[in-house]
Design a protein around this motif. Structure first.
Motif, PDB file in Angstrom:
ATOM      1  N   ARG A  75      78.840  44.653 -23.150  1.00 20.12           N
ATOM      2  CA  ARG A  75      77.638  45.474 -23.104  1.00 20.12           C
ATOM      3  C   ARG A  75      76.637  44.862 -22.132  1.00 20.12           C
ATOM      4  O   ARG A  75      76.642  43.649 -21.886  1.00 20.12           O
ATOM      5  N   MET A  76      75.749  45.715 -21.617  1.00 23.07           N
ATOM      6  CA  MET A  76      74.682  45.275 -20.707  1.00 23.07           C
ATOM      7  C   MET A  76      73.337  45.739 -21.250  1.00 23.07           C
ATOM      8  O   MET A  76      73.163  46.929 -21.533  1.00 23.07           O
ATOM      9  N   ALA A  77      72.399  44.780 -21.395  1.00 22.98           N
ATOM     10  CA  ALA A  77      71.043  45.096 -21.834  1.00 22.98           C
ATOM     11  C   ALA A  77      70.134  45.086 -20.618  1.00 22.98           C
ATOM     12  O   ALA A  77      70.150  44.129 -19.819  1.00 22.98           O
ATOM     13  N   VAL A  78      69.334  46.139 -20.447  1.00 19.69           N
ATOM     14  CA  VAL A  78      68.465  46.268 -19.278  1.00 19.69           C
ATOM     15  C   VAL A  78      67.083  45.689 -19.590  1.00 19.69           C
ATOM     16  O   VAL A  78      66.405  46.143 -20.514  1.00 19.69           O
ATOM     17  N   PHE A  79      66.700  44.702 -18.817  1.00 20.24           N
ATOM     18  CA  PHE A  79      65.379  44.104 -18.933  1.00 20.24           C
ATOM     19  C   PHE A  79      64.558  44.463 -17.687  1.00 20.24           C
ATOM     20  O   PHE A  79      65.117  44.530 -16.571  1.00 20.24           O
ATOM     21  N   ALA A  80      63.278  44.692 -17.873  1.00 16.22           N
ATOM     22  CA  ALA A  80      62.389  45.000 -16.745  1.00 16.22           C
ATOM     23  C   ALA A  80      61.621  43.732 -16.367  1.00 16.22           C
ATOM     24  O   ALA A  80      61.026  43.082 -17.228  1.00 16.22           O
ATOM     25  N   PHE A  81      61.642  43.392 -15.072  1.00 17.25           N
ATOM     26  CA  PHE A  81      60.934  42.215 -14.566  1.00 17.25           C
ATOM     27  C   PHE A  81      59.937  42.649 -13.499  1.00 17.25           C
ATOM     28  O   PHE A  81      60.164  43.640 -12.789  1.00 17.25           O
ATOM     29  N   GLU A  82      58.879  41.885 -13.353  1.00 13.69           N
ATOM     30  CA  GLU A  82      57.874  42.191 -12.325  1.00 13.69           C
ATOM     31  C   GLU A  82      58.476  42.091 -10.938  1.00 13.69           C
ATOM     32  O   GLU A  82      58.213  42.902 -10.060  1.00 13.69           O
ATOM     33  N   ASP A  83      59.299  41.071 -10.724  1.00 14.66           N
ATOM     34  CA  ASP A  83      59.983  40.881  -9.441  1.00 14.66           C
ATOM     35  C   ASP A  83      61.150  39.928  -9.668  1.00 14.66           C
ATOM     36  O   ASP A  83      61.386  39.446 -10.786  1.00 14.66           O
ATOM     37  N   ASP A  84      61.878  39.622  -8.577  1.00 12.62           N
ATOM     38  CA  ASP A  84      63.041  38.731  -8.696  1.00 12.62           C
ATOM     39  C   ASP A  84      62.630  37.334  -9.134  1.00 12.62           C
ATOM     40  O   ASP A  84      63.389  36.642  -9.846  1.00 12.62           O
ATOM     41  N   LEU A  85      61.444  36.878  -8.707  1.00 14.35           N
ATOM     42  CA  LEU A  85      60.993  35.535  -9.068  1.00 14.35           C
ATOM     43  C   LEU A  85      60.843  35.410 -10.585  1.00 14.35           C
ATOM     44  O   LEU A  85      61.281  34.424 -11.186  1.00 14.35           O
ATOM     45  N   GLU A  86      60.235  36.415 -11.204  1.00 16.24           N
ATOM     46  CA  GLU A  86      60.086  36.376 -12.660  1.00 16.24           C
ATOM     47  C   GLU A  86      61.460  36.392 -13.328  1.00 16.24           C
ATOM     48  O   GLU A  86      61.700  35.670 -14.307  1.00 16.24           O
ATOM     49  N   ALA A  87      62.382  37.179 -12.801  1.00 15.34           N
ATOM     50  CA  ALA A  87      63.734  37.253 -13.367  1.00 15.34           C
ATOM     51  C   ALA A  87      64.456  35.917 -13.228  1.00 15.34           C
ATOM     52  O   ALA A  87      65.151  35.462 -14.150  1.00 15.34           O
ATOM     53  N   GLN A  88      64.304  35.264 -12.066  1.00 20.34           N
ATOM     54  CA  GLN A  88      64.951  33.976 -11.854  1.00 20.34           C
ATOM     55  C   GLN A  88      64.397  32.916 -12.805  1.00 20.34           C
ATOM     56  O   GLN A  88      65.147  32.106 -13.369  1.00 20.34           O
ATOM     57  N   ARG A  89      63.080  32.915 -12.977  1.00 22.83           N
ATOM     58  CA  ARG A  89      62.467  31.947 -13.884  1.00 22.83           C
ATOM     59  C   ARG A  89      62.930  32.189 -15.325  1.00 22.83           C
ATOM     60  O   ARG A  89      63.172  31.242 -16.075  1.00 22.83           O
ATOM     61  N   TRP A 104      67.787  16.279 -12.217  1.00 25.98           N
ATOM     62  CA  TRP A 104      68.141  16.559 -10.826  1.00 25.98           C
ATOM     63  C   TRP A 104      68.623  18.005 -10.669  1.00 25.98           C
ATOM     64  O   TRP A 104      68.193  18.706  -9.748  1.00 25.98           O
ATOM     65  N   GLU A 105      69.488  18.461 -11.583  1.00 26.57           N
ATOM     66  CA  GLU A 105      69.995  19.838 -11.501  1.00 26.57           C
ATOM     67  C   GLU A 105      68.865  20.851 -11.685  1.00 26.57           C
ATOM     68  O   GLU A 105      68.785  21.849 -10.955  1.00 26.57           O
ATOM     69  N   LEU A 106      67.976  20.584 -12.643  1.00 31.58           N
ATOM     70  CA  LEU A 106      66.843  21.479 -12.858  1.00 31.58           C
ATOM     71  C   LEU A 106      65.940  21.516 -11.631  1.00 31.58           C
ATOM     72  O   LEU A 106      65.442  22.571 -11.228  1.00 31.58           O
ATOM     73  N   GLY A 107      65.731  20.339 -11.032  1.00 35.72           N
ATOM     74  CA  GLY A 107      64.897  20.283  -9.834  1.00 35.72           C
ATOM     75  C   GLY A 107      65.513  21.026  -8.669  1.00 35.72           C
ATOM     76  O   GLY A 107      64.801  21.689  -7.893  1.00 35.72           O
ATOM     77  N   GLN A 108      66.833  20.938  -8.527  1.00 34.28           N
ATOM     78  CA  GLN A 108      67.516  21.655  -7.449  1.00 34.28           C
ATOM     79  C   GLN A 108      67.409  23.166  -7.632  1.00 34.28           C
ATOM     80  O   GLN A 108      67.242  23.911  -6.659  1.00 34.28           O
ATOM     81  N   VAL A 109      67.486  23.623  -8.889  1.00 37.55           N
ATOM     82  CA  VAL A 109      67.302  25.048  -9.149  1.00 37.55           C
ATOM     83  C   VAL A 109      65.880  25.465  -8.779  1.00 37.55           C
ATOM     84  O   VAL A 109      65.665  26.494  -8.129  1.00 37.55           O
ATOM     85  N   ALA A 110      64.907  24.652  -9.190  1.00 39.47           N
ATOM     86  CA  ALA A 110      63.507  24.970  -8.893  1.00 39.47           C
ATOM     87  C   ALA A 110      63.270  25.049  -7.387  1.00 39.47           C
ATOM     88  O   ALA A 110      62.526  25.920  -6.910  1.00 39.47           O
ATOM     89  N   LEU A 111      63.906  24.160  -6.624  1.00 38.15           N
ATOM     90  CA  LEU A 111      63.715  24.165  -5.168  1.00 38.15           C
ATOM     91  C   LEU A 111      64.224  25.455  -4.533  1.00 38.15           C
ATOM     92  O   LEU A 111      63.733  25.862  -3.477  1.00 38.15           O
ATOM     93  N   LYS A 112      65.201  26.105  -5.166  1.00 36.90           N
ATOM     94  CA  LYS A 112      65.676  27.392  -4.639  1.00 36.90           C
ATOM     95  C   LYS A 112      64.587  28.456  -4.743  1.00 36.90           C
ATOM     96  O   LYS A 112      64.597  29.438  -3.998  1.00 36.90           O
ATOM     97  N   LEU A 113      63.661  28.252  -5.676  1.00 37.66           N
ATOM     98  CA  LEU A 113      62.582  29.220  -5.865  1.00 37.66           C
ATOM     99  C   LEU A 113      61.344  28.882  -5.026  1.00 37.66           C
ATOM    100  O   LEU A 113      60.375  29.637  -5.029  1.00 37.66           O
ATOM    101  N   LYS A 114      61.403  27.758  -4.325  1.00 35.61           N
ATOM    102  CA  LYS A 114      60.227  27.305  -3.568  1.00 35.61           C
ATOM    103  C   LYS A 114      59.730  28.331  -2.550  1.00 35.61           C
ATOM    104  O   LYS A 114      58.521  28.599  -2.482  1.00 35.61           O
ATOM    105  N   PRO A 115      60.604  28.946  -1.728  1.00 35.19           N
ATOM    106  CA  PRO A 115      60.098  29.938  -0.760  1.00 35.19           C
ATOM    107  C   PRO A 115      59.361  31.091  -1.433  1.00 35.19           C
ATOM    108  O   PRO A 115      58.313  31.529  -0.949  1.00 35.19           O
ATOM    109  N   GLU A 116      59.912  31.585  -2.563  1.00 41.34           N
ATOM    110  CA  GLU A 116      59.260  32.695  -3.259  1.00 41.34           C
ATOM    111  C   GLU A 116      57.922  32.276  -3.852  1.00 41.34           C
ATOM    112  O   GLU A 116      56.939  33.028  -3.812  1.00 41.34           O
ATOM    113  N   LEU A 117      57.870  31.044  -4.401  1.00 37.24           N
ATOM    114  CA  LEU A 117      56.616  30.550  -4.970  1.00 37.24           C
ATOM    115  C   LEU A 117      55.550  30.395  -3.893  1.00 37.24           C
ATOM    116  O   LEU A 117      54.380  30.739  -4.094  1.00 37.24           O
TER     117      LEU A 117
END
Length: 382
Positions: A75-89, A104-117
């Motif tokens: 099954r798939m549940a549909v969630f509404a997000f303000e934008d992709d950044l909110e969905a990624q977070r 380190w892994e958490l920091g690497q994930v966060a760095l992927k969001l740096k351009p959007e932030l």
């Protein structure tokens, strides 16, 4: 973010795969993937795949892939997000509760969001043009680091170290962090030490430093061992003991550092101990040099703070007779105390007279120019 309440079966809708979400988190290990696959085959996919309103998978990529592979419905549940950044977070927050991700892994994930932030911060700044007019250039960088730290759920200091490692560390250090062989602190310290070496020597030195760090990590009591280990090494390998003694005598190695190196060397095969001694000594010298320079920076910073404080105090008084009399009266200064204050004032006058002479020399370029002095003594930007 909100749950729209919409639920689709995999027979009704086909979800989309977006790299923005699929590549956000590190993949499951082989063991984790196998365990998830076994669970789905035995019990079905009982947790819904989370998709956004465009039907792109936000959370559940591994489950969806396993289901498609084996023809298991989901099954798939549909969630509404303000934008992709909110969905990624949101996806990261959800996975942090499920998976044992390292800092380190958490920091690497966060760095992927740096351009959007950063892009979002610029949009906000554009809406409020008064926000940063009086702030220093470094403030926006500091704010981004803090926000990245919040995303990764680590301290700002840890996030800053992760950024420095990501930008400046040689590949062996990053590989060791990816494999869980180094902590963020160890990776950061090695990165800083390696920067003291010529660039062409850093890669090889990084490999040696990582090997040493791995060996030390295996010994839980590395910093708590007794000096008997040193004595044992003396009986077993006089050359290695001489190397450690020399490093201790020269101040290149602390007592705890000497014990740690001794313990590490004792656990090594004899045929590799000789080269390891040289590595341990060299790394200890680099560490000692870095610590000495760091202490110099701290001392210089304390001096600068003291002078700033002295001049700040001077800015609040003008020495007028009326003000001095008010000071004496309101501070309750007795007459027998005034002679001591006179001496202190004379000493201060002589001190500031000397400061005036030095300032004039600097102003007339008779000593090292300000820019050169600062460049030589200031700490490196983090």
């Amino acid at each position: 973010m909100r749950n729209t309440g919409l639920i689709y079966d995999s027979t009704e809708q086909t979800p989309a795969i977006s790299p923005a979400f699929a590549d956000l988190l590190p993949p499951l290990s082989d063991e984790q993937y196998a365990a998830l696959e076994t669970d789905i085959l035995q019990n079905g996919c009982y947790s819904p795949i989370i998709v956004n309103e465009d039907m792109a998978i936000v959370d559940g990529h591994h489950r969806q892939a396993i289901c498609e592979k084996h023809g298991v419905s989901y099954r798939m549940a549909v969630f509404a997000f303000e934008d992709d950044l909110e969905a990624q977070r949101w996806a990261l927050d959800t996975q942090k509760a499920r998976r044992n991700l390292s800092a380190w892994e958490l920091g690497q994930v966060a760095l992927k969001l740096k351009p959007e932030l950063e892009a979002k911060a610029k949009e906000t700044q554009g809406e409020r043009t008064d926000l940063f007019q009086n702030s220093e250039k470094g403030s926006s960088k500091s704010n981004t680091t803090k926000e990245l730290a919040d995303v990764a759920d680590v301290s700002t200091d840890t996030m800053n170290k992760i950024i420095q490692i990501d930008e400046r560390a040689p590949a062996p250090v990053k590989d060791a962090l990816d494999n869980g062989d180094l902590s963020v602190n160890a990776g950061y310290n090695i990165t800083r030490l390696l920067e003291k070496l010529p660039e062409e020597a850093r890669e090889a030195a990084a490999e040696r430093a990582v090997d040493l760090a791995k060996q030390r990590k295996d010994y839980k009591a590395a910093f708590d061992i007794s000096l008997s280990d040193m004595n044992a090494l003396t009986k077993e390998d006089e050359e290695a003991a001489d190397t450690i003694r020399a490093a201790l005598n020269d101040g290149a190695l602390s007592v705890n550092g000497g014990k740690e190196v001794a313990r590490t060397l004792l656990e090594m095969p004899e045929d590799v101990r000789e080269s390891a001694v040289a590595d341990a000594e060299g790394l200890a010298e680099l560490e000692a040099d870095y610590r000495k320079k760091s202490q110099t920076v701290d001392d210089n910073a304390d001096i600068a703070k003291a002078y700033n404080a002295a001049f700040a105090c001077m800015a609040d008084i003008d020495g007028a007779e009326r003000d001095v009399r008010i000071w004496i009266e309101w501070a309750g200064i007795r007459k027998d105390e005034i002679s001591g204050l006179i001496e202190e004032a004379k000493n201060a006058a002589e001190l500031f007279s000397q400061i005036v002479k030095t300032l004039r020399k600097v102003h007339e370029q008779e000593v090292m120019p300000y820019e050169d002095a600062v460049h030589e003594n200031r700490p490196e930007q983090g």
